[in-house]
Scaffold this motif. Structure first.
Motif, short mmCIF file in Angstrom:
data_model
loop_
_atom_site.label_atom_id
_atom_site.label_comp_id
_atom_site.label_asym_id
_atom_site.label_seq_id
_atom_site.Cartn_x
_atom_site.Cartn_y
_atom_site.Cartn_z
N LEU A 43 18.30 6.59 -14.73
CA LEU A 43 17.58 4.92 -14.68
C LEU A 43 16.68 4.45 -13.31
CD1 LEU A 43 18.81 2.69 -16.27
CD2 LEU A 43 20.56 2.16 -14.37
N THR A 44 16.67 5.09 -12.87
CA THR A 44 15.60 4.67 -11.64
C THR A 44 14.48 5.22 -12.90
OG1 THR A 44 17.27 4.93 -10.26
CG2 THR A 44 14.38 5.22 -9.71
N GLY A 45 14.34 6.03 -13.32
CA GLY A 45 12.99 6.40 -13.40
C GLY A 45 12.44 5.66 -15.38
N ILE A 46 13.59 5.05 -15.39
CA ILE A 46 13.71 3.96 -16.52
C ILE A 46 12.89 2.80 -16.55
CG2 ILE A 46 14.20 3.02 -18.93
CD1 ILE A 46 16.07 5.83 -18.69
N ILE A 47 14.00 2.18 -14.97
CA ILE A 47 13.34 1.14 -15.35
C ILE A 47 11.84 1.06 -14.36
CG2 ILE A 47 14.11 -1.13 -13.33
CD1 ILE A 47 17.06 -0.33 -14.07
N GLY A 48 12.33 2.09 -13.36
CA GLY A 48 10.27 2.28 -12.69
C GLY A 48 9.59 2.02 -13.78
N THR A 49 9.26 3.42 -14.92
CA THR A 49 8.52 2.97 -16.02
C THR A 49 7.94 1.35 -16.37
OG1 THR A 49 9.04 5.17 -16.52
CG2 THR A 49 7.67 3.58 -18.37
N PHE A 50 9.17 1.05 -16.87
CA PHE A 50 9.22 -0.74 -17.28
C PHE A 50 8.29 -1.37 -16.38
CE2 PHE A 50 13.41 0.23 -20.21
CZ PHE A 50 12.70 1.37 -20.78
N LEU A 51 8.70 -1.62 -15.00
CA LEU A 51 7.65 -2.33 -13.79
C LEU A 51 6.59 -2.03 -13.23
CD1 LEU A 51 11.58 -3.40 -12.22
CD2 LEU A 51 10.07 -4.51 -13.88
N ALA A 52 6.56 -0.14 -13.09
CA ALA A 52 4.80 -0.03 -12.50
C ALA A 52 4.15 -0.94 -13.01
CB ALA A 52 5.15 1.60 -12.74
N PRO B 122 1.16 -1.42 0.12
CA PRO B 122 -0.63 0.21 0.31
C PRO B 122 1.18 1.18 0.24
CG PRO B 122 -0.75 -1.69 1.93
CD PRO B 122 0.73 -1.91 1.60
N TRP B 123 0.94 2.46 -0.67
CA TRP B 123 1.18 3.58 -0.92
C TRP B 123 0.02 4.38 -0.04
CZ3 TRP B 123 3.19 6.26 -5.13
CH2 TRP B 123 3.94 7.64 -5.21
N ILE B 124 -1.28 4.77 -1.06
CA ILE B 124 -2.12 5.46 -0.50
C ILE B 124 -3.60 4.87 -0.20
CG2 ILE B 124 -3.20 7.71 -0.65
CD1 ILE B 124 -0.77 9.02 -2.34
N PRO B 125 -4.07 4.60 0.41
CA PRO B 125 -4.68 3.66 0.45
C PRO B 125 -5.84 4.27 0.14
CG PRO B 125 -3.24 2.69 1.88
CD PRO B 125 -2.68 4.14 1.68
N SER B 126 -6.51 5.25 0.61
CA SER B 126 -7.62 6.15 0.44
C SER B 126 -7.65 5.90 -1.06
CB SER B 126 -7.69 7.20 1.04
OG SER B 126 -6.89 8.10 1.04
N MET B 127 -6.67 6.71 -1.63
CA MET B 127 -7.11 6.33 -3.33
C MET B 127 -6.65 5.46 -4.29
SD MET B 127 -7.90 10.26 -3.15
CE MET B 127 -7.11 10.10 -4.69
N GLY B 128 -6.82 4.62 -3.37
CA GLY B 128 -6.55 3.29 -3.78
C GLY B 128 -5.21 3.46 -4.98
N ILE B 129 -4.03 4.29 -4.19
CA ILE B 129 -2.84 3.88 -5.40
C ILE B 129 -1.88 3.19 -4.28
CG2 ILE B 129 -1.11 5.14 -5.15
CD1 ILE B 129 -2.84 7.19 -5.86
N ALA B 130 -0.95 1.99 -5.16
CA ALA B 130 0.04 0.93 -4.21
C ALA B 130 1.17 1.33 -5.08
CB ALA B 130 -0.46 -0.16 -4.61
N VAL B 131 1.71 0.62 -4.66
CA VAL B 131 3.41 0.55 -4.72
C VAL B 131 3.23 -0.65 -5.49
CG1 VAL B 131 6.47 0.23 -4.36
CG2 VAL B 131 4.91 2.55 -3.43
N ARG B 132 3.05 -0.75 -6.73
CA ARG B 132 2.95 -2.07 -7.86
C ARG B 132 3.70 -2.29 -9.07
NH1 ARG B 132 -2.38 -6.21 -8.66
NH2 ARG B 132 -0.89 -7.64 -10.11
N LEU B 133 4.58 -3.84 -8.60
CA LEU B 133 5.53 -3.35 -9.83
C LEU B 133 5.69 -5.28 -10.53
CD1 LEU B 133 8.56 -2.05 -7.81
CD2 LEU B 133 7.72 -1.24 -9.67
N ASP B 134 5.43 -4.96 -11.73
CA ASP B 134 5.18 -6.32 -12.20
C ASP B 134 6.21 -6.88 -13.20
OD1 ASP B 134 3.06 -8.44 -10.88
OD2 ASP B 134 2.74 -6.33 -10.89
N MET B 135 7.34 -7.53 -13.71
CA MET B 135 7.69 -7.57 -14.69
C MET B 135 7.98 -8.69 -15.20
SD MET B 135 11.85 -9.34 -14.50
CE MET B 135 12.72 -7.47 -14.08
N ASP B 136 7.71 -8.95 -17.04
CA ASP B 136 7.38 -10.04 -17.92
C ASP B 136 8.86 -10.02 -18.78
OD1 ASP B 136 6.91 -7.71 -19.73
OD2 ASP B 136 5.24 -8.44 -20.12
N TYR B 137 8.65 -10.51 -20.16
CA TYR B 137 9.77 -10.75 -21.10
C TYR B 137 9.96 -9.37 -21.31
CZ TYR B 137 10.40 -15.45 -19.14
OH TYR B 137 10.41 -17.26 -18.76
N LEU B 138 9.28 -8.46 -21.66
CA LEU B 138 9.30 -7.26 -22.30
C LEU B 138 9.38 -6.42 -21.96
CD1 LEU B 138 9.02 -5.40 -24.78
CD2 LEU B 138 6.25 -4.38 -24.12
#
Length: 505
Positions: free
Chosen positions: A129-138, A75-91
């Motif tokens: 680089l952090t912004g780039i990797i976060g964009t590919f995972l968020a 959870p990040w901001i539960p009242s707004m339905g915002i979470a720190v969610r990261l997922d990785m696939d092969y792309l």
């Protein structure tokens, strides 16, 4: 414990340590760049990041259709339905590998030349680089927007502080276009979240949940176009490309590599992951327009490249042309076109990044980017010239190299949809041969000028680095199938569409 948060946070933390190392052990004007403590911290950070990514990669050796390799959520901001969610696939995995490869190229070939506040430079570089990797995972749309914007600020500072003669104007244009288009995407995100809230009574920014939202055709098209504009600016697509030539030309070499090799790919990634996953029907209805824009970009970028005398500006316009193939492949609505677009992103990232590094070496020694003033380098710098020749030939789409594999798949997929479109696209390949060979003849193969200053050729260590990249492009061109399988998005949006654009069985 999933390693995804560490993958995202490690670069910015390492950048902070590099900044701190500069404060503790400041570099003097007489000290060797190779002994710069902040440079070693940045290098160590990238090594650890690569080992961590390798662990994730080889932890999932079996490639199956549609797996999500890693997941993290808190959870990040539960009242707004915002979470720190990261997922990785092969792309996302393949594009993160591309990012780290290009960062290592910058570390070995470009960043040691930074002598003004190097620790600050490395911090901004790794923050990007952090912004780039976060964009590919968020996979939380608010988090995705957060990382999308995070890329912009450090890149803006890199250009405006360490750039060339017209850096302020180029940096401002880059920031205004990308920031403005990002706000358009934010409006689309909010529109999708509100539509889902009204339908279900659940306020969430979760990517997978929002993908199930039932939208009217009109609303779906409006929201999809909002996402498309943001990705089209970053890619970029004609006519919202005007920031790119100036930004690439004025940026320092390492920033040019990041811009061309990685940041442009976030636009293609967004079109695959968001336009076709969240709005498949609207994307297919919009496809003829997008394909038309892709063809225009291919032809316009190649034509403008033929008219350039500034080597970095030529490479920048060639990027517009190559990214047109990405748009065209994605919006064919076929599995083959999607594969071609992804291969093109990987090959273009490596070949164009290497070309910018070669251009940076030339500018550092001759203090000019004007091809009229860089005649005949082959005799003085045979290794540098051979390297430039290889990557220029790769850029024009020579069979047997990675760029050709991507372009061929895109052209074949486009032919099934519209033979006229595919035929027009081949004109861009002819123009690519013209501007690439013109650059090679002018810079490397022409008669040597008598007034050229003494030049240093690439040392053996740097040639070894370039050789590794050359081998990658050769393998990608001769045997692309593993990369086509390895980089497939999950789930593949086009497979859920109608059979109209489905080419492969």
């Amino acid at each position: 414990m999933t390693p995804l948060p560490v993958l995202v946070l490690l670069p910015i933390m390492g950048g902070g340590l590099a900044w701190l190392a500069e404060c503790i052990w400041p570099q003097t004007t007489t000290s060797s760049p190779s002994r710069n403590a902040s440079w070693w911290v940045m290098t160590a950070t990238l090594i650890v990041e690569t080992l961590l990514l390798a662990m994730v990669t080889f932890h999932h050796p079996t490639i199956q259709a549609g797996p999500w390799l890693e997941h993290f959520s808190m959870p990040w901001i539960p009242s707004m339905g915002i979470a720190v969610r990261l997922d990785m696939d092969y792309l996302s995995l393949s594009l993160i590998w591309l990012s780290l490869i290009l960062c290592f190229l910058c570390v070995c070939l470009a960043t040691r030349q930074v002598t003004v506040n190097p620790g600050t430079f490395y911090f901004l570089f790794l923050t990007t680089l952090t912004g780039i990797i976060g964009t590919f995972l968020a996979t939380d749309l608010f988090l995705f927007f957060f990382f999308w914007e995070l890329m912009l600020v450090p890149m803006f500072i890199l250009i405006v502080v360490w750039g060339h003669e017209d850096r302020q104007h180029a940096a401002l244009k880059f920031f205004m276009f990308t920031q403005g288009s990002g706000l358009v995407m934010l409006l689309s995100i909010l529109g999708l979240v509100i539509a889902h809230d009204r339908e279900t009574g659940v306020l969430t920014f979760d990517y997978f949940t929002l993908a199930q939202t039932h939208l009217s055709p009109t609303l779906s098209m409006l929201l999809m176009v909002g996402f498309f504009i943001a990705f089209a600016v970053k890619l970029p697509i004609i006519p919202i490309h005007v920031w790119l030539p100036d930004a690439h030309t004025q940026a320092p070499t390492a920033a040019s590599v990041l811009l061309a090799g990685i940041l442009l790919k976030t636009g293609g990634y967004g079109m695959i992951r968001f336009n076709f996953m969240l709005f498949p029907d609207a994307a297919m209805h919009f496809a003829p327009i997008a394909m038309g824009l892709g063809v225009v970009g291919i032809l316009y970028g190649a034509w403008m490249s033929c008219a350039q005398e500034d080597i970095k500006r030529l490479i920048a316009y060639s990027s517009i042309s190559h990214m047109g193939f990405v748009v065209l492949g994605i919006f064919t609505g076929s599995h083959m076109g999607m594969q071609g677009a992804i291969i093109q992103m990987l090959a273009h990232g490596v070949s164009t990044g290497a070309l910018f590094l070669v251009a940076g070496v030339i500018q550092d020694q001759l203090h000019t980017r004007d091809m009229h003033l860089i005649d005949g380098l082959w005799e003085a710098t045979p290794r540098l010239s051979a390297t430039g020749l290889f990557f220029a030939v790769a850029s024009l789409g020579m069979p047997g190299l990675g760029n050709f594999a991507g372009e061929f798949l895109v052209l074949l997929a486009a032919w099934y949809v519209s033979p006229i479109t595919a035929t027009l696209t081949t004109v861009g390949l002819i123009l690519a041969a013209i501007y690439a060979l013109r650059m090679v003849n002018r810079i490397f193969l022409a008669a040597s000028r008598e007034d050229l200053p003494p030049l240093k050729d690439l040392p053996a260590k740097q040639m070894a680095v370039f050789a590794c990249v050359m081998i990658f492009l050769i393998v990608l061109g001769l045997y692309p199938q593993p990369f086509m399988t390895f980089s497939a998005p999950s789930p593949i949006p086009v497979m859920a569409m109608s059979n109209q654009g489905d080419i492969l069985p």
